[in-house]
Scaffold this motif. Structure first.
Motif, PDB file in Angstrom:
ATOM      1  N   ARG A 156       0.847  -0.994   0.052  1.00  0.00           N
ATOM      2  CA  ARG A 156      -0.022  -0.204  -0.003  1.00  0.00           C
ATOM      3  C   ARG A 156       0.899   1.144   0.077  1.00  0.00           C
ATOM      4  O   ARG A 156       2.028   1.115   0.375  1.00  0.00           O
ATOM      5  CB  ARG A 156      -0.841   0.066   1.143  1.00  0.00           C
ATOM      6  CG  ARG A 156      -1.790  -1.008   1.327  1.00  0.00           C
ATOM      7  CD  ARG A 156      -2.717  -1.368   2.703  1.00  0.00           C
ATOM      8  NE  ARG A 156      -3.177  -0.011   3.102  1.00  0.00           N
ATOM      9  CZ  ARG A 156      -3.659   0.185   3.992  1.00  0.00           C
ATOM     10  NH1 ARG A 156      -3.877  -0.665   4.905  1.00  0.00           N
ATOM     11  NH2 ARG A 156      -4.402   1.335   4.533  1.00  0.00           N
ATOM     12  N   ILE A 157       0.287   2.414  -0.308  1.00  0.00           N
ATOM     13  CA  ILE A 157       1.089   3.591  -0.332  1.00  0.00           C
ATOM     14  C   ILE A 157       0.421   4.382   0.873  1.00  0.00           C
ATOM     15  O   ILE A 157      -0.524   4.886   0.993  1.00  0.00           O
ATOM     16  CB  ILE A 157       0.684   4.573  -1.496  1.00  0.00           C
ATOM     17  CG1 ILE A 157       0.864   3.922  -2.940  1.00  0.00           C
ATOM     18  CG2 ILE A 157       1.472   5.911  -1.595  1.00  0.00           C
ATOM     19  CD1 ILE A 157       0.465   4.560  -4.129  1.00  0.00           C
ATOM     20  N   PHE A 158       1.576   4.114   1.942  1.00  0.00           N
ATOM     21  CA  PHE A 158       0.857   4.725   3.215  1.00  0.00           C
ATOM     22  C   PHE A 158       0.699   6.221   3.494  1.00  0.00           C
ATOM     23  O   PHE A 158       0.036   6.694   4.236  1.00  0.00           O
ATOM     24  CB  PHE A 158       2.070   4.157   4.522  1.00  0.00           C
ATOM     25  CG  PHE A 158       2.074   2.744   4.457  1.00  0.00           C
ATOM     26  CD1 PHE A 158       1.035   2.099   5.079  1.00  0.00           C
ATOM     27  CD2 PHE A 158       2.965   1.755   4.082  1.00  0.00           C
ATOM     28  CE1 PHE A 158       0.918   0.618   5.194  1.00  0.00           C
ATOM     29  CE2 PHE A 158       3.089   0.569   3.984  1.00  0.00           C
ATOM     30  CZ  PHE A 158       1.831  -0.026   4.784  1.00  0.00           C
ATOM     31  N   LYS A 159       1.636   7.076   2.738  1.00  0.00           N
ATOM     32  CA  LYS A 159       1.758   8.298   2.692  1.00  0.00           C
ATOM     33  C   LYS A 159       0.204   8.841   2.189  1.00  0.00           C
ATOM     34  O   LYS A 159      -0.505   9.750   2.583  1.00  0.00           O
ATOM     35  CB  LYS A 159       2.584   9.077   1.857  1.00  0.00           C
ATOM     36  CG  LYS A 159       2.645  10.418   1.872  1.00  0.00           C
ATOM     37  CD  LYS A 159       3.755  11.139   1.358  1.00  0.00           C
ATOM     38  CE  LYS A 159       3.859  12.524   1.492  1.00  0.00           C
ATOM     39  NZ  LYS A 159       5.062  13.091   0.604  1.00  0.00           N
ATOM     40  N   ALA A 160      -0.320   8.181   1.047  1.00  0.00           N
ATOM     41  CA  ALA A 160      -1.573   8.629   0.624  1.00  0.00           C
ATOM     42  C   ALA A 160      -2.734   8.175   1.618  1.00  0.00           C
ATOM     43  O   ALA A 160      -3.675   8.965   1.716  1.00  0.00           O
ATOM     44  CB  ALA A 160      -1.947   7.737  -0.713  1.00  0.00           C
ATOM     45  N   ASP A 161      -2.614   7.141   2.400  1.00  0.00           N
ATOM     46  CA  ASP A 161      -3.558   6.631   3.259  1.00  0.00           C
ATOM     47  C   ASP A 161      -3.517   7.753   4.471  1.00  0.00           C
ATOM     48  O   ASP A 161      -4.742   8.002   4.852  1.00  0.00           O
ATOM     49  CB  ASP A 161      -3.107   5.425   3.912  1.00  0.00           C
ATOM     50  CG  ASP A 161      -3.442   4.210   3.023  1.00  0.00           C
ATOM     51  OD1 ASP A 161      -4.070   4.527   1.806  1.00  0.00           O
ATOM     52  OD2 ASP A 161      -3.002   3.030   3.059  1.00  0.00           O
TER      53      ASP A 161
END
Length: 89
Positions: A77-82
């Motif tokens: 997953r893209i944690f920054k986007a989350d």
């Protein structure tokens, strides 16, 4: 296995008298990770042996020596986007 050594110990620019002991020789072992634990341990032991034969009194091993580093696996997953969507970025 490849052994790389420093050519010599540089003299200290701040030393005002001759040292009363030899410089501390350290060894660094860097190797790729092996899924087979016996192979991994044998390679580490070989690196430690080579460093000790080259006069190392302390040998440093990589962090997470006996487990695979999590940085070798791409994140799912893209944690920054989350984080941005939750308002905590």
């Amino acid at each position: 296995m490849r052994l790389i050594t420093a050519p010599s110990c540089p003299s200290s620019p701040t030393r005002v008298q001759a040292p009363d002991r030899l410089p501390l020789c350290v060894g660094l072992v860097q190797q790729r990770w092996h899924a087979d634990e016996a192979t991994l341990r044998a390679e580490l032991a070989e690196g430690i042996r080579l460093a000790a034969e080259a006069s190392a009194r302390i040998v440093f091993l990589p962090e997470l020596t006996l487990s695979k580093h999590p940085g070798n696996v791409r994140a799912a997953r893209i944690f920054k986007a989350d984080a941005s969507r939750s308002g905590t970025a």
